[in-house]
Design a protein around this motif. Structure first.
Motif, mmCIF file in Angstrom:
data_model
loop_
_atom_site.group_PDB
_atom_site.id
_atom_site.type_symbol
_atom_site.label_atom_id
_atom_site.label_comp_id
_atom_site.label_asym_id
_atom_site.label_seq_id
_atom_site.Cartn_x
_atom_site.Cartn_y
_atom_site.Cartn_z
ATOM 1 N N HIS A 1 3.720 2.691 -8.553
ATOM 2 C CA HIS A 1 2.483 3.245 -7.951
ATOM 3 C C HIS A 1 2.692 4.622 -7.339
ATOM 4 N N ALA B 1 -1.909 16.516 -4.134
ATOM 5 C CA ALA B 1 -2.370 17.183 -2.915
ATOM 6 C C ALA B 1 -1.521 18.426 -2.575
ATOM 7 N N ALA C 1 0.224 -0.871 3.494
ATOM 8 C CA ALA C 1 0.684 -0.798 2.098
ATOM 9 C C ALA C 1 1.617 -1.961 1.808
ATOM 10 N N ASN C 2 1.495 -2.503 0.606
ATOM 11 C CA ASN C 2 2.360 -3.602 0.183
ATOM 12 C C ASN C 2 3.762 -3.036 -0.127
ATOM 13 N N GLY D 1 2.987 12.368 -3.630
ATOM 14 C CA GLY D 1 1.541 12.653 -3.698
ATOM 15 C C GLY D 1 1.264 14.071 -4.178
ATOM 16 N N HIS D 2 1.781 14.401 -5.361
ATOM 17 C CA HIS D 2 1.783 15.811 -5.796
ATOM 18 C C HIS D 2 0.403 16.377 -6.066
HETATM 19 P P1 NAD Z 1 -1.974 5.313 -6.460
HETATM 20 O O1 NAD Z 1 -1.046 4.488 -7.234
HETATM 21 O O2 NAD Z 1 -1.408 6.066 -5.314
HETATM 22 O O3 NAD Z 1 -3.180 4.411 -5.900
HETATM 23 C C1 NAD Z 1 -4.067 3.691 -6.758
HETATM 24 C C2 NAD Z 1 -4.691 2.525 -5.968
HETATM 25 O O4 NAD Z 1 -3.696 1.530 -5.749
HETATM 26 C C3 NAD Z 1 -5.191 2.951 -4.576
HETATM 27 O O5 NAD Z 1 -6.364 2.234 -4.277
HETATM 28 C C4 NAD Z 1 -4.072 2.526 -3.647
HETATM 29 O O6 NAD Z 1 -4.502 2.230 -2.320
HETATM 30 C C5 NAD Z 1 -3.523 1.286 -4.343
HETATM 31 N N1 NAD Z 1 -2.085 1.126 -4.090
HETATM 32 C C6 NAD Z 1 -1.060 1.854 -4.601
HETATM 33 N N2 NAD Z 1 0.102 1.438 -4.098
HETATM 34 C C7 NAD Z 1 -0.178 0.424 -3.251
HETATM 35 C C8 NAD Z 1 0.624 -0.430 -2.409
HETATM 36 N N3 NAD Z 1 1.963 -0.315 -2.353
HETATM 37 N N4 NAD Z 1 -0.003 -1.352 -1.652
HETATM 38 C C9 NAD Z 1 -1.324 -1.503 -1.686
HETATM 39 N N5 NAD Z 1 -2.148 -0.734 -2.468
HETATM 40 C C10 NAD Z 1 -1.566 0.219 -3.240
HETATM 41 O O7 NAD Z 1 -2.670 6.323 -7.502
HETATM 42 P P2 NAD Z 1 -3.611 7.598 -7.221
HETATM 43 O O8 NAD Z 1 -4.516 7.336 -6.060
HETATM 44 O O9 NAD Z 1 -4.177 7.932 -8.531
HETATM 45 O O10 NAD Z 1 -2.599 8.756 -6.830
HETATM 46 C C11 NAD Z 1 -2.295 9.152 -5.479
HETATM 47 C C12 NAD Z 1 -1.195 10.197 -5.505
HETATM 48 O O11 NAD Z 1 0.006 9.620 -6.054
HETATM 49 C C13 NAD Z 1 -1.510 11.399 -6.404
HETATM 50 O O12 NAD Z 1 -1.010 12.573 -5.796
HETATM 51 C C14 NAD Z 1 -0.771 11.078 -7.701
HETATM 52 O O13 NAD Z 1 -0.470 12.240 -8.434
HETATM 53 C C15 NAD Z 1 0.471 10.422 -7.155
HETATM 54 N N6 NAD Z 1 1.197 9.523 -8.073
HETATM 55 C C16 NAD Z 1 2.543 9.470 -7.915
HETATM 56 C C17 NAD Z 1 3.279 8.574 -8.662
HETATM 57 C C18 NAD Z 1 4.764 8.498 -8.424
HETATM 58 O O14 NAD Z 1 5.272 9.068 -7.465
HETATM 59 N N7 NAD Z 1 5.503 7.771 -9.249
HETATM 60 C C19 NAD Z 1 2.653 7.717 -9.582
HETATM 61 C C20 NAD Z 1 1.262 7.768 -9.700
HETATM 62 C C21 NAD Z 1 0.535 8.661 -8.922
#
Ligand code: NAD
Length: 360
Positions: free
Chosen positions: A277, A79, A289-290, A76-77
Protein backbone atom coordinates in the motif's frame (compact mmCIF):
# COMPACT_ATOMS: atom_id res chain seq x y z
CA UNK A 1 24.90 -13.63 14.04
CA UNK A 2 25.09 -9.85 13.68
CA UNK A 3 22.84 -7.92 11.27
CA UNK A 4 22.79 -4.30 10.12
CA UNK A 5 19.23 -3.23 9.35
CA UNK A 6 18.00 0.15 8.09
CA UNK A 7 14.85 1.97 9.22
CA UNK A 8 13.39 4.36 6.62
CA UNK A 9 10.03 5.54 7.92
CA UNK A 10 8.72 7.09 4.68
CA UNK A 11 5.74 9.46 4.73
CA UNK A 12 2.30 9.85 6.35
CA UNK A 13 1.25 6.52 7.96
CA UNK A 14 4.84 5.30 7.54
CA UNK A 15 5.68 7.41 10.60
CA UNK A 16 3.17 5.29 12.57
CA UNK A 17 3.47 1.75 11.17
CA UNK A 18 7.27 1.57 10.81
CA UNK A 19 8.04 2.24 14.54
CA UNK A 20 5.42 -0.38 15.47
CA UNK A 21 7.07 -2.85 13.08
CA UNK A 22 10.52 -2.20 14.54
CA UNK A 23 9.15 -2.77 18.04
CA UNK A 24 7.64 -6.13 16.98
CA UNK A 25 10.91 -7.23 15.34
CA UNK A 26 12.95 -6.14 18.37
CA UNK A 27 10.64 -8.07 20.70
CA UNK A 28 11.10 -11.23 18.62
CA UNK A 29 14.88 -10.83 18.17
CA UNK A 30 15.34 -10.35 21.96
CA UNK A 31 14.11 -13.92 22.43
CA UNK A 32 17.18 -15.22 20.56
CA UNK A 33 20.40 -14.25 22.42
CA UNK A 34 22.58 -15.10 19.40
CA UNK A 35 20.83 -12.51 17.19
CA UNK A 36 22.42 -9.09 17.41
CA UNK A 37 20.99 -6.14 15.47
CA UNK A 38 22.50 -2.78 14.64
CA UNK A 39 19.56 -0.52 13.67
CA UNK A 40 20.31 2.44 11.38
CA UNK A 41 17.58 5.07 11.09
CA UNK A 42 18.03 7.00 7.84
CA UNK A 43 16.34 10.12 6.43
CA UNK A 44 13.88 9.77 3.52
CA UNK A 45 10.71 11.33 2.09
CA UNK A 46 9.06 14.61 3.09
CA UNK A 47 10.58 14.74 6.60
CA UNK A 48 14.05 14.53 4.94
CA UNK A 49 13.07 17.13 2.32
CA UNK A 50 11.93 19.58 4.99
CA UNK A 51 15.27 19.19 6.77
CA UNK A 52 17.79 18.94 3.92
CA UNK A 53 15.95 19.82 0.68
CA UNK A 54 16.18 16.21 -0.62
CA UNK A 55 13.73 13.31 -0.43
CA UNK A 56 16.58 10.80 -0.89
CA UNK A 57 19.71 12.22 0.76
CA UNK A 58 23.14 10.93 -0.29
CA UNK A 59 23.86 9.74 3.25
CA UNK A 60 20.91 7.35 2.99
CA UNK A 61 22.04 5.90 -0.34
CA UNK A 62 25.64 5.48 0.87
CA UNK A 63 24.71 3.91 4.22
CA UNK A 64 22.30 1.39 2.66
CA UNK A 65 25.20 -0.15 0.70
CA UNK A 66 26.70 -1.34 3.98
CA UNK A 67 23.49 -2.83 5.41
CA UNK A 68 22.07 -6.35 5.13
CA UNK A 69 18.51 -5.20 4.59
CA UNK A 70 16.11 -2.38 5.44
CA UNK A 71 12.49 -1.49 6.13
CA UNK A 72 11.00 1.18 3.87
CA UNK A 73 7.73 2.78 4.95
CA UNK A 74 5.23 3.92 2.29
CA UNK A 75 6.21 6.90 0.20
CA UNK A 76 3.68 9.68 -0.50
CA UNK A 77 5.41 10.99 -3.61
CA UNK A 78 2.24 12.38 -5.23
CA UNK A 79 2.42 15.18 -2.65
CA UNK A 80 6.08 16.06 -3.36
CA UNK A 81 6.84 19.43 -5.02
CA UNK A 82 6.48 18.85 -8.78
CA UNK A 83 9.03 21.41 -9.97
CA UNK A 84 12.00 20.49 -7.73
CA UNK A 85 14.41 17.88 -9.19
CA UNK A 86 15.53 17.06 -5.62
CA UNK A 87 12.01 15.95 -4.68
CA UNK A 88 12.47 12.52 -6.24
CA UNK A 89 10.30 9.45 -5.71
CA UNK A 90 12.82 7.37 -3.72
CA UNK A 91 11.53 3.83 -4.03
CA UNK A 92 12.10 3.19 -7.77
CA UNK A 93 15.61 4.57 -7.32
CA UNK A 94 16.29 2.18 -4.43
CA UNK A 95 14.79 -0.77 -6.30
CA UNK A 96 17.10 -0.11 -9.27
CA UNK A 97 20.29 0.88 -7.43
CA UNK A 98 20.19 -2.29 -5.35
CA UNK A 99 18.96 -4.50 -8.21
CA UNK A 100 15.82 -5.50 -6.28
CA UNK A 101 14.26 -7.30 -9.26
CA UNK A 102 11.67 -9.45 -7.46
CA UNK A 103 8.80 -7.94 -5.52
CA UNK A 104 7.28 -10.78 -3.48
CA UNK A 105 3.69 -10.05 -2.44
CA UNK A 106 1.67 -12.65 -0.48
CA UNK A 107 -2.12 -12.69 -0.20
CA UNK A 108 -3.61 -14.76 2.59
CA UNK A 109 -7.18 -15.03 3.85
CA UNK A 110 -8.05 -15.42 7.54
CA UNK A 111 -11.27 -17.00 8.80
CA UNK A 112 -11.81 -14.10 11.18
CA UNK A 113 -11.69 -11.42 8.50
CA UNK A 114 -14.60 -10.67 6.24
CA UNK A 115 -13.31 -11.30 2.75
CA UNK A 116 -14.56 -12.27 -0.70
CA UNK A 117 -12.91 -15.71 -0.43
CA UNK A 118 -11.56 -18.10 2.19
CA UNK A 119 -8.63 -20.55 1.89
CA UNK A 120 -6.62 -18.13 -0.21
CA UNK A 121 -2.85 -18.43 0.08
CA UNK A 122 -1.11 -17.01 -2.97
CA UNK A 123 2.19 -15.23 -3.53
CA UNK A 124 2.56 -12.98 -6.55
CA UNK A 125 6.10 -12.19 -7.70
CA UNK A 126 6.12 -8.94 -9.59
CA UNK A 127 9.16 -7.91 -11.64
CA UNK A 128 10.20 -4.59 -10.11
CA UNK A 129 12.49 -2.61 -12.39
CA UNK A 130 11.30 -2.84 -16.01
CA UNK A 131 7.98 -3.10 -17.82
CA UNK A 132 6.04 0.07 -18.63
CA UNK A 133 7.32 1.94 -15.53
CA UNK A 134 9.08 4.92 -17.22
CA UNK A 135 10.77 6.03 -14.00
CA UNK A 136 13.00 2.94 -13.88
CA UNK A 137 13.35 1.25 -17.27
CA UNK A 138 15.96 3.52 -18.93
CA UNK A 139 19.63 4.21 -18.14
CA UNK A 140 19.12 7.90 -18.98
CA UNK A 141 15.90 9.75 -19.76
CA UNK A 142 12.37 8.47 -19.39
CA UNK A 143 10.55 5.91 -21.49
CA UNK A 144 7.45 8.06 -21.81
CA UNK A 145 7.23 11.09 -24.07
CA UNK A 146 4.97 13.18 -26.32
CA UNK A 147 6.08 13.64 -29.96
CA UNK A 148 3.11 16.03 -30.42
CA UNK A 149 0.76 17.62 -27.86
CA UNK A 150 -1.86 15.06 -28.89
CA UNK A 151 0.17 11.85 -28.80
CA UNK A 152 1.82 10.05 -25.85
CA UNK A 153 4.20 7.10 -26.19
CA UNK A 154 5.21 4.74 -23.37
CA UNK A 155 7.83 2.07 -23.91
CA UNK A 156 8.04 -1.25 -22.14
CA UNK A 157 11.26 -3.07 -21.29
CA UNK A 158 11.61 -6.83 -20.70
CA UNK A 159 15.05 -8.45 -20.28
CA UNK A 160 16.19 -12.03 -20.01
CA UNK A 161 18.19 -11.24 -16.83
CA UNK A 162 15.26 -9.85 -14.82
CA UNK A 163 12.70 -12.32 -16.21
CA UNK A 164 14.90 -15.29 -15.27
CA UNK A 165 15.57 -13.83 -11.82
CA UNK A 166 11.87 -13.41 -10.99
CA UNK A 167 11.05 -16.84 -12.40
CA UNK A 168 13.75 -18.41 -10.24
CA UNK A 169 12.42 -16.51 -7.19
CA UNK A 170 8.97 -17.98 -7.92
CA UNK A 171 10.15 -21.59 -8.23
CA UNK A 172 12.37 -21.40 -5.15
CA UNK A 173 9.49 -19.94 -3.14
CA UNK A 174 7.13 -22.63 -4.35
CA UNK A 175 9.51 -25.28 -2.98
CA UNK A 176 9.97 -23.43 0.34
CA UNK A 177 6.24 -22.99 0.87
CA UNK A 178 5.50 -26.69 0.67
CA UNK A 179 2.01 -25.94 -0.59
CA UNK A 180 0.62 -26.80 -4.02
CA UNK A 181 4.09 -26.59 -5.61
CA UNK A 182 2.75 -24.77 -8.60
CA UNK A 183 4.01 -21.72 -10.50
CA UNK A 184 1.74 -19.77 -12.85
CA UNK A 185 3.33 -17.29 -15.28
CA UNK A 186 1.09 -14.40 -16.33
CA UNK A 187 1.58 -12.64 -19.69
CA UNK A 188 -0.20 -11.35 -22.77
CA UNK A 189 1.81 -13.02 -25.52
CA UNK A 190 -1.24 -12.99 -27.74
CA UNK A 191 -0.51 -9.27 -28.32
CA UNK A 192 2.97 -8.58 -26.94
CA UNK A 193 4.49 -11.42 -28.94
CA UNK A 194 8.07 -10.26 -28.43
CA UNK A 195 8.05 -8.75 -24.88
CA UNK A 196 5.69 -11.20 -23.20
CA UNK A 197 7.09 -13.90 -25.51
CA UNK A 198 10.58 -13.38 -24.04
CA UNK A 199 9.20 -13.27 -20.47
CA UNK A 200 7.33 -16.55 -20.95
CA UNK A 201 10.28 -18.25 -22.66
CA UNK A 202 12.46 -17.35 -19.66
CA UNK A 203 9.88 -18.80 -17.24
CA UNK A 204 9.70 -22.00 -19.31
CA UNK A 205 13.51 -22.29 -19.33
CA UNK A 206 13.74 -21.90 -15.55
CA UNK A 207 10.85 -24.37 -15.08
CA UNK A 208 13.06 -27.12 -16.60
CA UNK A 209 15.32 -26.93 -13.51
CA UNK A 210 12.36 -27.54 -11.17
CA UNK A 211 10.76 -30.82 -12.26
CA UNK A 212 8.97 -31.17 -8.89
CA UNK A 213 7.02 -27.94 -9.40
CA UNK A 214 4.02 -27.85 -11.71
CA UNK A 215 4.23 -25.02 -14.23
CA UNK A 216 1.43 -23.35 -16.19
CA UNK A 217 0.89 -20.02 -17.92
CA UNK A 218 -2.18 -17.83 -18.37
CA UNK A 219 -3.06 -14.72 -20.33
CA UNK A 220 -3.42 -11.75 -17.97
CA UNK A 221 -7.05 -10.86 -18.74
CA UNK A 222 -8.24 -14.43 -18.17
CA UNK A 223 -6.12 -14.66 -15.02
CA UNK A 224 -7.64 -11.42 -13.65
CA UNK A 225 -11.04 -13.14 -13.85
CA UNK A 226 -9.72 -16.48 -12.48
CA UNK A 227 -8.20 -14.63 -9.51
CA UNK A 228 -11.56 -13.12 -8.55
CA UNK A 229 -13.56 -16.32 -9.12
CA UNK A 230 -11.21 -19.11 -7.98
CA UNK A 231 -8.12 -17.75 -6.17
CA UNK A 232 -7.68 -21.10 -4.39
CA UNK A 233 -6.40 -22.55 -7.70
CA UNK A 234 -3.09 -20.69 -7.42
CA UNK A 235 0.07 -21.00 -5.37
CA UNK A 236 2.95 -18.85 -6.69
CA UNK A 237 2.31 -16.46 -9.56
CA UNK A 238 5.04 -14.66 -11.51
CA UNK A 239 4.55 -11.72 -13.84
CA UNK A 240 5.99 -8.52 -15.29
CA UNK A 241 5.89 -5.15 -13.56
CA UNK A 242 2.64 -3.44 -14.60
CA UNK A 243 0.53 -6.63 -14.58
CA UNK A 244 1.91 -7.42 -11.11
CA UNK A 245 1.24 -3.91 -9.83
CA UNK A 246 -2.44 -4.22 -10.72
CA UNK A 247 -2.95 -7.90 -9.84
CA UNK A 248 -1.43 -7.56 -6.35
CA UNK A 249 -3.90 -4.80 -5.41
CA UNK A 250 -6.71 -6.94 -6.87
CA UNK A 251 -5.49 -9.88 -4.76
CA UNK A 252 -5.38 -7.67 -1.62
CA UNK A 253 -9.02 -6.77 -2.28
CA UNK A 254 -9.94 -10.44 -2.04
CA UNK A 255 -8.77 -10.79 1.56
CA UNK A 256 -9.49 -7.56 3.45
CA UNK A 257 -7.83 -4.70 1.59
CA UNK A 258 -4.47 -2.99 1.30
CA UNK A 259 -3.73 -3.09 5.03
CA UNK A 260 -3.37 -6.88 4.58
CA UNK A 261 -0.85 -6.74 1.71
CA UNK A 262 2.82 -7.10 2.70
CA UNK A 263 5.79 -7.22 0.35
CA UNK A 264 9.53 -7.81 0.12
CA UNK A 265 11.73 -6.49 -2.70
CA UNK A 266 14.61 -8.88 -3.31
CA UNK A 267 17.79 -8.90 -5.39
CA UNK A 268 20.92 -11.05 -5.41
CA UNK A 269 22.49 -9.15 -2.47
CA UNK A 270 19.90 -7.03 -0.68
CA UNK A 271 16.27 -7.01 0.38
CA UNK A 272 13.86 -4.19 1.25
CA UNK A 273 10.69 -4.71 3.29
CA UNK A 274 7.98 -2.62 1.66
CA UNK A 275 4.22 -3.03 2.03
CA UNK A 276 2.09 -2.97 -1.12
CA UNK A 277 0.00 0.00 0.00
CA UNK A 278 0.79 3.71 -0.24
CA UNK A 279 1.18 6.35 2.47
CA UNK A 280 -2.61 6.69 3.03
CA UNK A 281 -2.62 10.48 3.66
CA UNK A 282 -6.40 10.28 4.31
CA UNK A 283 -5.82 8.46 7.62
CA UNK A 284 -2.31 9.69 8.51
CA UNK A 285 -1.75 11.08 12.02
CA UNK A 286 -4.83 9.31 13.43
CA UNK A 287 -3.05 6.20 14.75
CA UNK A 288 -5.59 3.93 13.00
CA UNK A 289 -3.55 2.52 10.08
CA UNK A 290 -3.42 -1.26 9.99
CA UNK A 291 0.21 -2.26 10.73
CA UNK A 292 -0.26 -5.89 9.49
CA UNK A 293 1.22 -5.30 6.01
CA UNK A 294 4.28 -3.48 7.35
CA UNK A 295 4.89 -5.95 10.20
CA UNK A 296 4.57 -8.93 7.84
CA UNK A 297 6.92 -7.21 5.36
CA UNK A 298 9.44 -7.03 8.24
CA UNK A 299 8.71 -10.69 8.99
CA UNK A 300 9.49 -11.59 5.35
CA UNK A 301 12.75 -9.64 5.64
CA UNK A 302 13.70 -11.64 8.76
CA UNK A 303 12.90 -14.89 6.96
CA UNK A 304 14.98 -13.83 3.90
CA UNK A 305 17.93 -12.89 6.17
CA UNK A 306 17.70 -16.21 8.01
CA UNK A 307 17.66 -18.25 4.77
CA UNK A 308 20.46 -16.18 3.19
CA UNK A 309 22.79 -16.44 6.19
CA UNK A 310 21.66 -19.99 7.07
CA UNK A 311 20.82 -18.73 10.56
CA UNK A 312 18.29 -21.01 12.28
CA UNK A 313 17.64 -18.44 15.02
CA UNK A 314 16.63 -15.77 12.50
CA UNK A 315 14.40 -18.27 10.66
CA UNK A 316 12.79 -19.17 14.01
CA UNK A 317 12.35 -15.47 14.90
CA UNK A 318 10.55 -14.93 11.57
CA UNK A 319 8.25 -17.90 12.27
CA UNK A 320 7.55 -16.56 15.76
CA UNK A 321 6.50 -13.16 14.38
CA UNK A 322 4.21 -14.85 11.85
CA UNK A 323 2.53 -17.01 14.50
CA UNK A 324 2.04 -14.01 16.79
CA UNK A 325 0.57 -11.78 14.06
CA UNK A 326 -1.75 -14.55 12.88
CA UNK A 327 -2.93 -15.15 16.43
CA UNK A 328 -3.86 -11.46 16.82
CA UNK A 329 -5.70 -11.56 13.49
CA UNK A 330 -7.56 -14.78 14.34
CA UNK A 331 -8.64 -13.50 17.80
CA UNK A 332 -9.74 -10.19 16.28
CA UNK A 333 -9.79 -8.55 19.73
CA UNK A 334 -7.12 -5.93 19.11
CA UNK A 335 -7.32 -4.87 15.48
CA UNK A 336 -7.64 -1.57 13.63
CA UNK A 337 -10.92 -0.16 12.22
CA UNK A 338 -10.33 -1.40 8.64
CA UNK A 339 -10.60 -4.96 10.07
CA UNK A 340 -13.72 -4.11 12.04
CA UNK A 341 -11.98 -3.38 15.35
CA UNK A 342 -11.50 -0.20 17.34
CA UNK A 343 -7.85 -0.52 18.37
CA UNK A 344 -5.11 1.89 17.40
CA UNK A 345 -2.04 1.09 15.28
CA UNK A 346 0.06 1.06 18.46
CA UNK A 347 -2.37 -1.14 20.37
CA UNK A 348 -2.39 -3.73 17.58
CA UNK A 349 1.43 -3.70 17.55
CA UNK A 350 1.48 -4.12 21.36
CA UNK A 351 -0.89 -7.10 21.06
CA UNK A 352 1.55 -8.75 18.62
CA UNK A 353 4.44 -8.07 21.05
CA UNK A 354 2.47 -9.67 23.90
CA UNK A 355 1.83 -12.76 21.74
CA UNK A 356 5.56 -13.00 21.00
CA UNK A 357 6.50 -12.60 24.67
CA UNK A 358 3.99 -15.23 25.76
CA UNK A 359 5.59 -17.90 23.56
CA UNK A 360 8.53 -20.10 24.50
P1 NAD B 1 -2.92 4.18 -0.62
O1 NAD B 1 -2.50 2.78 -0.73
O2 NAD B 1 -2.07 5.07 0.19
O3 NAD B 1 -4.41 4.26 -0.03
C1 NAD B 1 -5.54 3.66 -0.68
C2 NAD B 1 -6.64 3.41 0.36
O4 NAD B 1 -6.25 2.34 1.20
C3 NAD B 1 -6.88 4.62 1.27
O5 NAD B 1 -8.26 4.71 1.56
C4 NAD B 1 -6.11 4.28 2.53
O6 NAD B 1 -6.63 4.88 3.71
C5 NAD B 1 -6.22 2.76 2.58
N1 NAD B 1 -5.03 2.16 3.20
C6 NAD B 1 -3.78 2.04 2.69
N2 NAD B 1 -2.97 1.48 3.58
C7 NAD B 1 -3.70 1.23 4.68
C8 NAD B 1 -3.41 0.64 5.97
N3 NAD B 1 -2.18 0.20 6.28
N4 NAD B 1 -4.40 0.57 6.88
C9 NAD B 1 -5.64 0.99 6.60
N5 NAD B 1 -5.99 1.54 5.40
C10 NAD B 1 -5.02 1.66 4.45
O7 NAD B 1 -3.05 4.74 -2.12
P2 NAD B 1 -3.26 6.25 -2.64
O8 NAD B 1 -4.18 6.99 -1.73
O9 NAD B 1 -3.59 6.10 -4.06
O10 NAD B 1 -1.82 6.90 -2.55
C11 NAD B 1 -1.36 7.73 -1.47
C12 NAD B 1 0.10 8.06 -1.68
O11 NAD B 1 0.88 6.85 -1.63
C13 NAD B 1 0.40 8.68 -3.05
O12 NAD B 1 1.40 9.67 -2.90
C14 NAD B 1 0.90 7.50 -3.87
O13 NAD B 1 1.73 7.91 -4.93
C15 NAD B 1 1.68 6.74 -2.82
N6 NAD B 1 1.88 5.30 -3.07
C16 NAD B 1 3.04 4.77 -2.60
C17 NAD B 1 3.26 3.41 -2.70
C18 NAD B 1 4.52 2.85 -2.11
O14 NAD B 1 5.24 3.54 -1.39
N7 NAD B 1 4.83 1.58 -2.35
C19 NAD B 1 2.30 2.57 -3.28
C20 NAD B 1 1.10 3.14 -3.74
C21 NAD B 1 0.89 4.50 -3.61
Amino acid sequence: MRYRIGILKGDDIGLEIVPVTVKVLETAFKKFPDISIEWNELPIGMPAYEKSGETLPQVTLETLEHLDSWILGPIGHMAYPKDDPKALNPHPILRRKFDLMSNIRPTKSYRSIRSLHQNVDIVIIRENNEGFQPDRNMFKGRAEFMPTPDMALSMRVITRKNSEFVARTAFELSLQRNGKRKVTAIHKNTVFKIGCGLFLDCCKDIAKSYPDVEFEDRVVDTFAMNLVMQPQDFDVVVTSNMFGDILTDEAAGLVGGLGMAPGLCVGPDYSMAQATHGSAPDIAGKNIANPYAMIMSGQMMASWLGEKKRDDSMVAAAKLIQTAVESVIEKLETVTPDLGGNSSTEQMGEAVCREIESRA
